[in-house]
Write an enzyme that holds these catalytic residues in place. Structure first.
Site, PDB file in Angstrom:
ATOM      1  N   PHE A  16       0.951  -1.391  -0.158  1.00 44.12           N
ATOM      2  CA  PHE A  16      -0.061   0.107  -0.053  1.00 44.12           C
ATOM      3  C   PHE A  16       0.831   1.414  -0.096  1.00 44.12           C
ATOM      4  O   PHE A  16       0.221   2.278  -0.190  1.00 44.12           O
ATOM      5  CB  PHE A  16      -0.835   0.097   1.459  1.00 44.12           C
ATOM      6  CG  PHE A  16      -1.873  -0.978   1.217  1.00 44.12           C
ATOM      7  CD1 PHE A  16      -3.016  -1.066   0.304  1.00 44.12           C
ATOM      8  CD2 PHE A  16      -1.938  -2.130   1.966  1.00 44.12           C
ATOM      9  CE1 PHE A  16      -3.845  -1.811   0.317  1.00 44.12           C
ATOM     10  CE2 PHE A  16      -2.793  -3.041   2.106  1.00 44.12           C
ATOM     11  CZ  PHE A  16      -3.935  -3.063   1.052  1.00 44.12           C
ATOM     12  N   HIS A  21      -4.385   6.177  -1.353  1.00 45.42           N
ATOM     13  CA  HIS A  21      -5.282   6.082  -0.193  1.00 45.42           C
ATOM     14  C   HIS A  21      -4.435   6.232   1.113  1.00 45.42           C
ATOM     15  O   HIS A  21      -4.931   6.360   2.027  1.00 45.42           O
ATOM     16  CB  HIS A  21      -5.672   4.633  -0.151  1.00 45.42           C
ATOM     17  CG  HIS A  21      -7.106   4.370   0.682  1.00 45.42           C
ATOM     18  ND1 HIS A  21      -8.067   5.559   0.779  1.00 45.42           N
ATOM     19  CD2 HIS A  21      -7.771   3.325   1.219  1.00 45.42           C
ATOM     20  CE1 HIS A  21      -9.189   5.132   1.372  1.00 45.42           C
ATOM     21  NE2 HIS A  21      -8.893   3.651   1.461  1.00 45.42           N
ATOM     22  N   TYR A  65      -5.687  -1.368   9.530  1.00 43.03           N
ATOM     23  CA  TYR A  65      -6.424  -1.220   8.253  1.00 43.03           C
ATOM     24  C   TYR A  65      -7.428   0.072   8.364  1.00 43.03           C
ATOM     25  O   TYR A  65      -8.013   0.161   9.327  1.00 43.03           O
ATOM     26  CB  TYR A  65      -6.908  -2.415   7.535  1.00 43.03           C
ATOM     27  CG  TYR A  65      -5.878  -3.221   7.290  1.00 43.03           C
ATOM     28  CD1 TYR A  65      -4.936  -3.251   5.963  1.00 43.03           C
ATOM     29  CD2 TYR A  65      -5.149  -4.240   7.982  1.00 43.03           C
ATOM     30  CE1 TYR A  65      -3.812  -4.100   5.630  1.00 43.03           C
ATOM     31  CE2 TYR A  65      -4.211  -5.271   8.026  1.00 43.03           C
ATOM     32  CZ  TYR A  65      -3.681  -4.944   6.386  1.00 43.03           C
ATOM     33  OH  TYR A  65      -2.456  -5.714   6.196  1.00 43.03           O
ATOM     34  N   ASN A  67     -10.134   0.457   7.428  1.00 41.18           N
ATOM     35  CA  ASN A  67     -11.766   0.605   7.926  1.00 41.18           C
ATOM     36  C   ASN A  67     -11.950   0.522   9.328  1.00 41.18           C
ATOM     37  O   ASN A  67     -13.142   0.465   9.773  1.00 41.18           O
ATOM     38  CB  ASN A  67     -12.308  -0.589   7.183  1.00 41.18           C
ATOM     39  CG  ASN A  67     -12.327  -0.385   5.688  1.00 41.18           C
ATOM     40  OD1 ASN A  67     -11.873   0.447   5.236  1.00 41.18           O
ATOM     41  ND2 ASN A  67     -13.123  -1.393   4.915  1.00 41.18           N
ATOM     42  N   ASP A  92      -6.929  11.204   2.521  1.00 43.24           N
ATOM     43  CA  ASP A  92      -7.055  11.396   1.138  1.00 43.24           C
ATOM     44  C   ASP A  92      -8.566  11.407   0.868  1.00 43.24           C
ATOM     45  O   ASP A  92      -9.386  11.188   1.591  1.00 43.24           O
ATOM     46  CB  ASP A  92      -6.608   9.942   0.466  1.00 43.24           C
ATOM     47  CG  ASP A  92      -7.660   8.701   0.870  1.00 43.24           C
ATOM     48  OD1 ASP A  92      -8.245   8.190   0.029  1.00 43.24           O
ATOM     49  OD2 ASP A  92      -7.394   8.234   2.077  1.00 43.24           O
ATOM     50  N   ASN A 113     -14.040   5.395   4.220  1.00 46.78           N
ATOM     51  CA  ASN A 113     -14.388   4.318   5.436  1.00 46.78           C
ATOM     52  C   ASN A 113     -13.583   4.660   6.664  1.00 46.78           C
ATOM     53  O   ASN A 113     -13.809   4.223   7.830  1.00 46.78           O
ATOM     54  CB  ASN A 113     -13.882   3.030   4.981  1.00 46.78           C
ATOM     55  CG  ASN A 113     -15.035   2.288   3.945  1.00 46.78           C
ATOM     56  OD1 ASN A 113     -16.178   2.936   3.691  1.00 46.78           O
ATOM     57  ND2 ASN A 113     -14.401   1.831   2.890  1.00 46.78           N
TER      58      ASN A 113
END
Length: 195
Positions: A16, A21, A65, A67, A92, A113
Site C-alpha cells: 500500500f 489512499h 487497516y 476501515n 485522502d 471508510n
C-alpha cells in the site's frame, strides 16, 4: 506542554506504500522526519512523539487497516489524554482536486471508510480533519483501483509540494489554531500537474 494527536490514515504493508489512499501516512511520515522523530510499533499503530515549540505531537499511523482506524484513534487519544479539538486527522479525499487541501473543524465522513469508523467510535463528526485532494481521474466503476493505485509520474512533483505544505499546516494548527489555518490554506492551489 500542550499535546496534540496527529492521525494519518492509510493501510499498513509495503503493497500500500505510495498509493493515493495512504496520503495520510505520507504526510505524517514527512512531519515526523522533519522534526527528527522516530516511529515505533505500539498498540494498534506505529507511533512517534515529536516536540516542537513547546508542544508535544503524538503522531500515529494505525496498523488496523483503514476501515478500523477509529480504534487506534480512540486508544491513543484516551491514553495520552488529548482533547478532541487538539487532534488532526489527515485523510485522502476523492472529492478534492489534486492541487487542493481542505482543513475543517468538523464535517461528515463523505463516504470515506476510515473517517466513517472514527465517527462511529467517537460518536461525533466534530473533530478536525485535513483532507488531501487526490482527484478523481478514473473511469466509472474503477474507484477502488484508482484509490489503491500509485500516483501518476506527472503528479509526483505536486504531491511532494503538497505534503510539505501539509507538514506546515500541522505546525500552524498547533500554534495558530484551526480558524487561522482554514483561512490561510483552504483557498491555496498547489502547482499545476504537468500534462
Amino acid at each position: 506542554m500542550s499535546k496534540f494527536l496527529i492521525v494519518g490514515l492509510g493501510n499498513p504493508g509495503s503493497e500500500f506504500a505510495g498509493t493515493r489512499h495512504n496520503a495520510g501516512f505520507e504526510v505524517v511520515d514527512a512531519f515526523v522526519v522533519k522534526h527528527e522523530g522516530q516511529f515505533r510499533s505500539d498498540r494498534l499503530a506505529e507511533v512517534a512523539e515529536v516536540k516542537w515549540k513547546g508542544k508535544i505531537f503524538i503522531c500515529i499511523k494505525p496498523t488496523t487497516y483503514m476501515n478500523l482506524s477509529g480504534k487506534a484513534f480512540k486508544y491513543w487519544m484516551d491514553k495520552e489524554k488529548i482533547p478532541l479539538e487538539r487532534t488532526l486527522t489527515v485523510v485522502d479525499d476523492l472529492a478534492l482536486p489534486i492541487d487542493k487541501i481542505r482543513i475543517r473543524a468538523g464535517g461528515s465522513d463523505a463516504g470515506h471508510n476510515g473517517l466513517r469508523d472514527i465517527q462511529h467510535i467517537l460518536n461525533t463528526t466534530e473533530y478536525p480533519k485535513l483532507r488531501f485532494g487526490i482527484g478523481n481521474q478514473f473511469p466509472k466503476g474503477m474507484q477502488v483501483d484508482f484509490v489503491l493505485g500509485k500516483w501518476f509520474p506527472e503528479e509526483k512533483e505536486v504531491i511532494a509540494g503538497k505534503i510539505d505544505k501539509c507538514v506546515e499546516v500541522i505546525e500552524q494548527f498547533a500554534v495558530a489554531g484551526i480558524a487561522r489555518v482554514m483561512n490561510d490554506y483552504n483557498k491555496q492551489r498547489f502547482g499545476a500537474v504537468k500534462k
